[in-house]
Scaffold this active site. Structure first.
Site, PDB file in Angstrom:
ATOM      1  N   ASP A  48       0.753  -1.300  -0.088  1.00  0.00           N
ATOM      2  CA  ASP A  48      -0.115   0.029   0.035  1.00  0.00           C
ATOM      3  C   ASP A  48       1.123   1.450   0.036  1.00  0.00           C
ATOM      4  O   ASP A  48       1.308   1.716   1.064  1.00  0.00           O
ATOM      5  CB  ASP A  48      -1.009   0.089   1.245  1.00  0.00           C
ATOM      6  N   ASP A  50      -1.900   5.242  -5.644  1.00  0.00           N
ATOM      7  CA  ASP A  50      -2.090   4.563  -4.381  1.00  0.00           C
ATOM      8  C   ASP A  50      -2.190   2.994  -4.727  1.00  0.00           C
ATOM      9  O   ASP A  50      -3.264   2.529  -5.368  1.00  0.00           O
ATOM     10  CB  ASP A  50      -3.466   5.025  -3.545  1.00  0.00           C
TER      11      ASP A  50
END
Length: 366
Positions: free
Chosen positions: A131, A341
Site C-alpha cells: 500500500d 495508491d
C-alpha cells in the site's frame, strides 16, 4: 581483555560526546552561541509536532536526565545516524528474504498486490498487501477481531495464514507512548505504557487498531556476482488486534505494509538506518505478478512522471493529470491532481471529470 577494551572505548566515546554534542544558534548579528543539545536553555524552547498541532514540551518525561543511561544512548544514536548519512546507503537495493515476487489473487483478496515477508525471531511468514497510500506495517496480532486466517476460507491459498505474536518473538519489544512514532502518545496515562495506534483508511469504516512494537524484518540483497546475503532490519509494526470494514472481508487478511512517505513506513525506516536509498520500485506484469525492490532508483534513461511537491494537505504520492482521452478524443478541462495508491483497487475521478468521461465512453463508436 576484549571486554575491558570495549568498556574503555565506550567511556572515551561518551566523554567526547558530552563535550562535543552541541546545538548552534545564530543571531542576526555576526556572533553565535553554543548550547548543549540537552541543556535547560534549549529544553525551554523544544517543540514537537503531533498531527497538525505543534505542542510545546517542557516536561521532564520526554527530556533525558543528564548523565543517565538514556542521555548517553540518545547522544550515541544521534552520532551514529550522522555517520550513516555521511557514508551513504549500505546496500544498492533490498528485497524480502522470501523473494522479491509480488502477486495478486483477484477478487479473493480485494484485487490488491501482495508479497511474503518474514518477521520476528524465529522468523514467521506473512502475506501482506502493498500500500503506497499509507505508512504503517500492521499484522493480525493477539486478535480480538481479525479476518479468518484458514486457507479453507480462501480459494487462492494452499496454506493457512499466521497470526503475529510479539511474545513469541525474541526480538520484539513494545514501543512506549513517549516514542517519536507514537501519534497517540499525548492521550496515554503514562509515557511508559505501550503505544496504541488507530489506522483509518479510505474505504468506508475500514481500520486497524492495536499497539505498536518493534521487531526484525528479514530482507536480502545480492552483490555484483549474484551472491545473496541476508539483512535483518528493526522496523515498527502495528500489532493489529482489531480490524474493521474491508479488512474483515478478504482485503489484507494477513496484514498490510505501508510504503508511504511517513517516517514510520518501511522505506523511510530502512533509509534512515542507512541501509538503502530512500526509494523503492514496484513493477507489475500483465498477469498481475510483479517485483518489489527497496532502494531501487531506476535506470537513468527510463521515462518518468514527476510527483508533486509535498505540502500540508497531501503527504502522499501525488501526480498532475493533464488531461483525459478516450480513443483519439481528449476532453477539455479534464486536468486534476491524483494520488498514486497501490492499496486502492480502482481508479477514482473527480465528479466533473467522471461525468465527462461517462458521456464520452457511452458515445464512443463500437
Amino acid at each position: 581483555m576484549e571486554f575491558r577494551f570495549l568498556v574503555y572505548l565506550l567511556t572515551i566515546i561518551l566523554i567526547l560526546l558530552t563535550r562535543t554534542s552541541l546545538a548552534i544558534t545564530f543571531s542576526t548579528s555576526s556572533s553565535s552561541k553554543l548550547i548543549h543539545r540537552f541543556s535547560d536553555e534549549l529544553k525551554a524552547f523544544r517543540v514537537f509536532k503531533h498531527g497538525e498541532k505543534v505542542i510545546s514540551d517542557s516536561s521532564s518525561s520526554s527530556w533525558p536526565k543528564r548523565k543517565s543511561v538514556e542521555y548517553y544512548e540518545l547522544l550515541v544514536n544521534s552520532d551514529l545516524q550522522r555517520q550513516k548519512m555521511k557514508l551513504g546507503a549500505q546496500y544498492k537495493f533490498l528485497f524480502p528474504s522470501k523473494g522479491s515476487k509480488t502477486m495478486s489473487f483477484g477478487n479473493d483478496f480485494g484485487w490488491l498486490h501482495y508479497t511474503w515477508v518474514d518477521i520476528g525471531t524465529p522468523n514467521v511468514s506473512f502475506l501482506v498487501a502493498l500500500d503506497t497510500g499509507s505508512d504503517l506495517l500492521w499484522l493480525p496480532c493477539n486478535c480480538i477481531q481479525c479476518a479468518p486466517l484458514s486457507a479453507s476460507y480462501y480459494s487462492s491459498l494452499d496454506r493457512d495464514l499466521t497470526e503475529y505474536s510479539p511474545s513469541v518473538s525474541s526480538t520484539s519489544k513494545h514501543l512506549s507512548c513517549s516514542h517519536e512514532f507514537c501519534e497517540l502518545g499525548p492521550n496515554c496515562k503514562s509515557p511508559k505504557q505501550p503505544c496504541p495506534y488507530i489506522a483509518n483508511y479510505f474505504s468506508e469504516n475500514t481500520s486497524s487498531s492495536g499497539f505498536l512494537v518493534e521487531d526484525t524484518l528479514h530482507l536480502a540483497t545480492t552483490d555484483d556476482h549474484a551472491n545473496k546475503s541476508l539483512v535483518h532490519a528493526p522496523i515498527v509494526i502495528g500489532c493489529g488486534r482489531k480490524q474493521t470494514g474491508g479488512y474483515l472481508d478478504g482485503i489484507a487478511p494477513n496484514g498490510l505494509i505501508g510504503l508511504g512517505l511517513g517516517d514510520v513506513s518501511v522505506p523511510s525506516v530502512l533509509a534512515k538506518a542507512g541501509l538503502m536509498h530512500n526509494s523503492f520500485s514496484l513493477c507489475f506484469n500483465e498477469d498481475d505478478s510483479g517485483r518489489i525492490f527497496f532502494g531501487d532508483q531506476g535506470a537513468a534513461t527510463q521515462q518518468s512522471t514527476p510527483f508533486l511537491p509535498l505540502n500540508e494537505i497531501h503527504m502522499s504520492y501525488m501526480v498532475e493529470v493533464e488531461g483525459y482521452c478516450i480513443g483519439s478524443s481528449c476532453l477539455k478541462q479534464s486536468g486534476f491532481q491524483a494520488q498514486f495508491d497501490s492499496g486502492t483497487s480502482f481508479t477514482f475521478l473527480p465528479d466533473e471529470v467522471y461525468k465527462k468521461v461517462s458521456v464520452e465512453v457511452f458515445s464512443f463508436p463500437r
